[in-house]
Write a protein that holds these residues in place. Structure first.
Motif, PDB file in Angstrom:
ATOM      1  N   ILE A   1      -0.172   5.250  -1.447  1.00 49.32           N
ATOM      2  CA  ILE A   1       1.089   5.847  -1.880  1.00 49.32           C
ATOM      3  C   ILE A   1       1.854   6.418  -0.684  1.00 49.32           C
ATOM      4  CG2 ILE A   1       2.122   7.657  -3.306  1.00 49.32           C
ATOM      5  CD1 ILE A   1      -0.220   7.379  -5.219  1.00 49.32           C
ATOM      6  N   TYR A   2       3.102   5.989  -0.570  1.00 50.09           N
ATOM      7  CA  TYR A   2       4.037   6.548   0.408  1.00 50.09           C
ATOM      8  C   TYR A   2       5.295   6.958  -0.367  1.00 50.09           C
ATOM      9  CZ  TYR A   2       1.116   4.405   4.030  1.00 50.09           C
ATOM     10  OH  TYR A   2       0.059   4.046   4.835  1.00 50.09           O
ATOM     11  N   GLY A   3       5.463   8.253  -0.562  1.00 51.67           N
ATOM     12  CA  GLY A   3       6.602   8.716  -1.339  1.00 51.67           C
ATOM     13  C   GLY A   3       6.483   8.294  -2.792  1.00 51.67           C
ATOM     14  N   HIS A   4       7.469   7.510  -3.265  1.00 50.56           N
ATOM     15  CA  HIS A   4       7.450   7.029  -4.652  1.00 50.56           C
ATOM     16  C   HIS A   4       6.892   5.614  -4.762  1.00 50.56           C
ATOM     17  CE1 HIS A   4       9.708  10.525  -6.006  1.00 50.56           C
ATOM     18  NE2 HIS A   4      10.566  10.330  -5.018  1.00 50.56           N
ATOM     19  N   ASN A   5       6.481   5.023  -3.653  1.00 53.06           N
ATOM     20  CA  ASN A   5       5.991   3.649  -3.658  1.00 53.06           C
ATOM     21  C   ASN A   5       4.499   3.618  -3.355  1.00 53.06           C
ATOM     22  OD1 ASN A   5       8.649   2.650  -4.053  1.00 53.06           O
ATOM     23  ND2 ASN A   5       9.034   2.788  -1.839  1.00 53.06           N
TER      24      ASN A   5
ATOM     25  N   ASP B   1      -6.264   7.391   7.774  1.00 55.46           N
ATOM     26  CA  ASP B   1      -6.601   6.893   6.438  1.00 55.46           C
ATOM     27  C   ASP B   1      -6.465   7.975   5.364  1.00 55.46           C
ATOM     28  OD1 ASP B   1      -7.237   4.287   7.310  1.00 55.46           O
ATOM     29  OD2 ASP B   1      -9.200   4.980   7.993  1.00 55.46           O
ATOM     30  N   THR B   2      -6.198   9.198   5.766  1.00 54.96           N
ATOM     31  CA  THR B   2      -5.969  10.265   4.785  1.00 54.96           C
ATOM     32  C   THR B   2      -4.751   9.932   3.921  1.00 54.96           C
ATOM     33  OG1 THR B   2      -6.941  11.978   6.184  1.00 54.96           O
ATOM     34  CG2 THR B   2      -5.384  12.700   4.505  1.00 54.96           C
ATOM     35  N   GLY B   3      -4.882  10.125   2.610  1.00 52.24           N
ATOM     36  CA  GLY B   3      -3.761   9.849   1.726  1.00 52.24           C
ATOM     37  C   GLY B   3      -4.195   9.603   0.299  1.00 52.24           C
ATOM     38  N   LEU B   4      -3.256   9.131  -0.519  1.00 52.76           N
ATOM     39  CA  LEU B   4      -3.493   8.841  -1.932  1.00 52.76           C
ATOM     40  C   LEU B   4      -3.551   7.337  -2.144  1.00 52.76           C
ATOM     41  CD1 LEU B   4      -1.027  11.405  -3.561  1.00 52.76           C
ATOM     42  CD2 LEU B   4      -3.489  11.675  -3.214  1.00 52.76           C
ATOM     43  N   TYR B   5      -4.563   6.894  -2.911  1.00 51.32           N
ATOM     44  CA  TYR B   5      -4.785   5.468  -3.146  1.00 51.32           C
ATOM     45  C   TYR B   5      -4.874   5.208  -4.646  1.00 51.32           C
ATOM     46  CZ  TYR B   5      -5.971   5.167   1.833  1.00 51.32           C
ATOM     47  OH  TYR B   5      -5.931   5.219   3.213  1.00 51.32           O
ATOM     48  N   ARG B   6      -4.500   3.987  -5.025  1.00 48.76           N
ATOM     49  CA  ARG B   6      -4.641   3.522  -6.403  1.00 48.76           C
ATOM     50  C   ARG B   6      -5.273   2.135  -6.388  1.00 48.76           C
ATOM     51  NH1 ARG B   6      -1.293   6.355 -10.138  1.00 48.76           N
ATOM     52  NH2 ARG B   6       0.357   7.602  -9.167  1.00 48.76           N
ATOM     53  N   CYS B   7      -5.975   1.821  -7.476  1.00 49.38           N
ATOM     54  CA  CYS B   7      -6.446   0.449  -7.664  1.00 49.38           C
ATOM     55  C   CYS B   7      -5.720  -0.157  -8.866  1.00 49.38           C
ATOM     56  CB  CYS B   7      -7.964   0.398  -7.848  1.00 49.38           C
ATOM     57  SG  CYS B   7      -8.572   1.135  -9.380  1.00 49.38           S
ATOM     58  N   LYS B   8      -5.514  -1.462  -8.805  1.00 47.58           N
ATOM     59  CA  LYS B   8      -4.770  -2.177  -9.846  1.00 47.58           C
ATOM     60  C   LYS B   8      -5.592  -3.376 -10.311  1.00 47.58           C
ATOM     61  CE  LYS B   8      -0.455  -3.013  -8.957  1.00 47.58           C
ATOM     62  NZ  LYS B   8       0.730  -3.531  -8.238  1.00 47.58           N
ATOM     63  N   GLU B   9      -5.409  -3.734 -11.579  1.00 52.25           N
ATOM     64  CA  GLU B   9      -5.976  -4.968 -12.115  1.00 52.25           C
ATOM     65  C   GLU B   9      -4.816  -5.799 -12.639  1.00 52.25           C
ATOM     66  OE1 GLU B   9      -7.948  -8.144 -13.378  1.00 52.25           O
ATOM     67  OE2 GLU B   9      -6.566  -7.087 -14.709  1.00 52.25           O
ATOM     68  N   GLY B  10      -4.555  -6.894 -11.983  1.00 55.22           N
ATOM     69  CA  GLY B  10      -3.401  -7.693 -12.359  1.00 55.22           C
ATOM     70  C   GLY B  10      -2.111  -7.010 -11.941  1.00 55.22           C
ATOM     71  N   ASP B  11      -1.098  -7.141 -12.777  1.00 55.56           N
ATOM     72  CA  ASP B  11       0.210  -6.570 -12.451  1.00 55.56           C
ATOM     73  C   ASP B  11       0.550  -5.327 -13.253  1.00 55.56           C
ATOM     74  OD1 ASP B  11       0.664  -8.666 -10.668  1.00 55.56           O
ATOM     75  OD2 ASP B  11       1.429  -9.963 -12.272  1.00 55.56           O
ATOM     76  N   MET B  12      -0.205  -5.040 -14.310  1.00 52.75           N
ATOM     77  CA  MET B  12       0.191  -3.974 -15.229  1.00 52.75           C
ATOM     78  C   MET B  12      -0.739  -2.766 -15.191  1.00 52.75           C
ATOM     79  SD  MET B  12       2.953  -5.164 -16.470  1.00 52.75           S
ATOM     80  CE  MET B  12       3.221  -3.977 -17.775  1.00 52.75           C
ATOM     81  N   SER B  13      -2.047  -2.986 -15.103  1.00 52.78           N
ATOM     82  CA  SER B  13      -3.011  -1.885 -15.211  1.00 52.78           C
ATOM     83  C   SER B  13      -3.213  -1.242 -13.842  1.00 52.78           C
ATOM     84  CB  SER B  13      -4.348  -2.396 -15.751  1.00 52.78           C
ATOM     85  OG  SER B  13      -4.190  -2.954 -17.037  1.00 52.78           O
ATOM     86  N   ILE B  14      -2.962   0.071 -13.771  1.00 57.37           N
ATOM     87  CA  ILE B  14      -3.081   0.793 -12.507  1.00 57.37           C
ATOM     88  C   ILE B  14      -3.765   2.130 -12.752  1.00 57.37           C
ATOM     89  CG2 ILE B  14      -0.797   1.878 -12.747  1.00 57.37           C
ATOM     90  CD1 ILE B  14      -0.514   1.510  -9.674  1.00 57.37           C
ATOM     91  N   SER B  15      -4.504   2.598 -11.777  1.00 59.07           N
ATOM     92  CA  SER B  15      -5.323   3.805 -11.934  1.00 59.07           C
ATOM     93  C   SER B  15      -4.547   5.055 -11.553  1.00 59.07           C
ATOM     94  CB  SER B  15      -6.570   3.698 -11.048  1.00 59.07           C
ATOM     95  OG  SER B  15      -6.214   3.840  -9.674  1.00 59.07           O
ATOM     96  N   HIS B  16      -5.167   6.216 -11.831  1.00 60.96           N
ATOM     97  CA  HIS B  16      -4.677   7.474 -11.293  1.00 60.96           C
ATOM     98  C   HIS B  16      -4.889   7.480  -9.776  1.00 60.96           C
ATOM     99  CE1 HIS B  16      -4.015   9.159 -15.233  1.00 60.96           C
ATOM    100  NE2 HIS B  16      -5.280   8.980 -15.580  1.00 60.96           N
TER     101      HIS B  16
END
Length: 209
Positions: free
Chosen positions: A68-72, A107-122
């Motif tokens: 995550i960088y800002g809103h992206n 590498d410090t920061g916020l990360y998300r994992c995704k499955e496909g194009d719709m399902s995304i994690s906290h």
């Protein structure tokens, strides 16, 4: 007739494509607890993970990671130091890993994992600490541990001393009582033994006599 025959031939293919594809029957689910934090010292290896369940999906998981960088949330560029892993748990459930083999402060920061194009994690918070910061944290925990131990020892000593004082006072009173009784028995042999138990009674008896 020719059209009907063509439809009958193509129907199994259409049904199979819908079942094995990503149609409405395939419902991927990504699970990561809220406020997940990973803490690692610099240059160490760190694995962060998310659980993936593919309900009704007859395909391999399509997992991707972003930062995550800002809103992206920008896709990661994988390298020798950053790679992904997958572990099957059941037929339709598994664990996706993002592995930092030589983690750095960047590498410090916020990360998300995704499955496909719709399902995304906290978001998962990755915090990298320097060796000095880690030593400071360890020293703080050590000081807290030692302080707690000392306070507990002092509390135990106070309780033991209090109980000892009560017990000692009881023994002292008993010894004084027995000494008075023995003295009475020696000096006032003509009196009943029961009168020697109370010096006030003994004084009253002697005075009346």
């Amino acid at each position: 007739m020719m059209i009907l025959a063509t439809v009958l031939i193509l129907m199994p293919v259409i049904v199979k494509s819908t079942t094995n594809g990503s149609g409405t029957a395939c419902i991927p689910l990504v699970r990561v607890p809220r406020n997940t934090v990973f803490l690692a010292p610099v240059t160490s290896e760190l694995k962060i993970n998310c659980s993936i369940t593919l309900h009704g999906c007859h395909r391999n998981p399509r997992v991707s990671w972003c930062k995550i960088y800002g809103h992206n949330c920008n896709p990661l560029n994988y390298s020798d130091n950053i790679r992904t892993e997958w572990k099957n748990l059941t037929e339709h459930e598994g664990m996706a890993f993002l592995v930092f083999s030589d983690i750095s402060m960047e590498d410090t920061g916020l990360y998300r994992c995704k499955e496909g194009d719709m399902s995304i994690s906290h978001a998962m918070n990755v915090t990298v600490t320097s060796v000095a910061d880690l030593n400071t944290q360890l020293n703080n925990w050590y000081f807290l541990y030692i302080s707690s131990g000392i306070l507990g020892l002092v509390f135990i000593v106070i309780i033991v001393s209090f109980l000892y004082a009560i017990r000692h006072q009881g023994r002292k009173s008993t010894r004084k009582h027995m000494a008075n009784k023995n003295q009475c028995m020696e000096t006032q042999k003509g009196l009943p033994p029961a009168l020697c138990l109370n010096s006030d009674v003994l004084t009253s008896v002697l005075y009346r006599a």
